[in-house]
Design a protein around this motif. Structure first.
Motif, short mmCIF file in Angstrom:
data_model
loop_
_atom_site.label_atom_id
_atom_site.label_comp_id
_atom_site.label_asym_id
_atom_site.label_seq_id
_atom_site.Cartn_x
_atom_site.Cartn_y
_atom_site.Cartn_z
N ARG A 193 0.84 -1.19 0.00
CA ARG A 193 0.00 0.00 0.00
C ARG A 193 0.88 1.25 0.00
NH1 ARG A 193 -5.37 -0.20 -0.52
NH2 ARG A 193 -5.54 1.48 0.96
N CYS A 236 2.05 4.69 -2.47
CA CYS A 236 1.78 5.53 -3.64
C CYS A 236 2.97 5.43 -4.61
CB CYS A 236 1.57 6.97 -3.21
SG CYS A 236 1.35 8.12 -4.56
N GLU A 237 2.68 5.24 -5.89
CA GLU A 237 3.75 5.07 -6.87
C GLU A 237 4.44 6.38 -7.22
OE1 GLU A 237 3.42 1.76 -9.86
OE2 GLU A 237 1.30 2.29 -9.63
N ASN A 272 -4.87 6.78 1.27
CA ASN A 272 -6.05 6.65 0.40
C ASN A 272 -5.57 6.47 -1.04
OD1 ASN A 272 -8.53 6.72 -0.76
ND2 ASN A 272 -8.97 8.87 -0.27
N LEU A 273 -5.35 5.22 -1.45
CA LEU A 273 -4.83 4.93 -2.78
C LEU A 273 -5.97 4.70 -3.77
CD1 LEU A 273 -1.90 2.51 -1.96
CD2 LEU A 273 -1.80 4.95 -2.39
N GLN A 274 -5.76 5.21 -4.97
CA GLN A 274 -6.74 5.06 -6.04
C GLN A 274 -6.02 4.57 -7.29
OE1 GLN A 274 -9.99 5.71 -5.43
NE2 GLN A 274 -9.42 6.31 -3.36
N ASN A 275 -6.67 3.68 -8.04
CA ASN A 275 -6.14 3.28 -9.34
C ASN A 275 -6.61 4.31 -10.35
OD1 ASN A 275 -4.91 0.84 -8.49
ND2 ASN A 275 -6.91 -0.13 -8.46
N ARG A 310 -1.12 3.50 -9.33
CA ARG A 310 -1.79 3.45 -8.03
C ARG A 310 -1.27 4.64 -7.22
NH1 ARG A 310 -2.28 -1.45 -3.82
NH2 ARG A 310 -4.41 -1.00 -3.21
N VAL A 311 -2.11 5.66 -7.07
CA VAL A 311 -1.68 6.95 -6.55
C VAL A 311 -2.55 7.35 -5.37
CG1 VAL A 311 -1.27 9.36 -7.16
CG2 VAL A 311 -0.99 7.60 -8.88
N SER A 312 -1.95 8.00 -4.37
CA SER A 312 -2.72 8.54 -3.26
C SER A 312 -3.47 9.78 -3.74
CB SER A 312 -1.81 8.90 -2.09
OG SER A 312 -0.93 9.95 -2.45
N THR A 313 -4.54 10.11 -3.06
CA THR A 313 -5.32 11.28 -3.47
C THR A 313 -4.49 12.56 -3.30
OG1 THR A 313 -6.32 11.30 -1.28
CG2 THR A 313 -7.56 10.25 -3.04
#
Length: 99
Positions: A3, A5-6, A32-35, A50-53
């Motif tokens: 988990r 952030c990239e 809070n990771l989102q694809n 896969r990046v955090s908000t």
């Protein structure tokens, strides 16, 4: 899959749940990771990351994925993001010498 952030390298943090009686138990705070699919203007392709908000807001603030990757330090980027950064720098290099 970890988990993390990239783009920003933001990962989990460790803390305590604190009860009314002030008992402390270990817990983790996950980012809070989102694809998301981001567009690379230089390469002309879209990239799934896969990046955090928070990271997503930062990318928008700087002016896009390409600008973010060029300014970012390699230590905080994932392997995929570092490879993408290298491709973008190679593509931008001939433009800088031609001008």
């Amino acid at each position: 899959m970890s988990r993390i952030c990239e783009l920003t390298g933001k990962g989990r943090q460790v803390g305590h749940n604190v009860s009314h009686a002030n008992n402390k138990t270990k817990r983790t705070f996950l980012p809070n990771l989102q694809n998301v699919t981001l567009m690379s203007d230089t390469l002309g392709t879209s990239v799934r990351l896969r990046v955090s908000t928070h990271g997503l807001r930062s990318v928008e603030h700087v002016g896009g994925l390409d600008n973010w990757l060029v300014k970012a330090a390699d230590e905080q980027l994932s392997l995929r993001a570092r490879r993408l950064k290298r491709q973008i720098e190679k593509k931008r290099a001939p433009q800088a010498t031609a001008a």
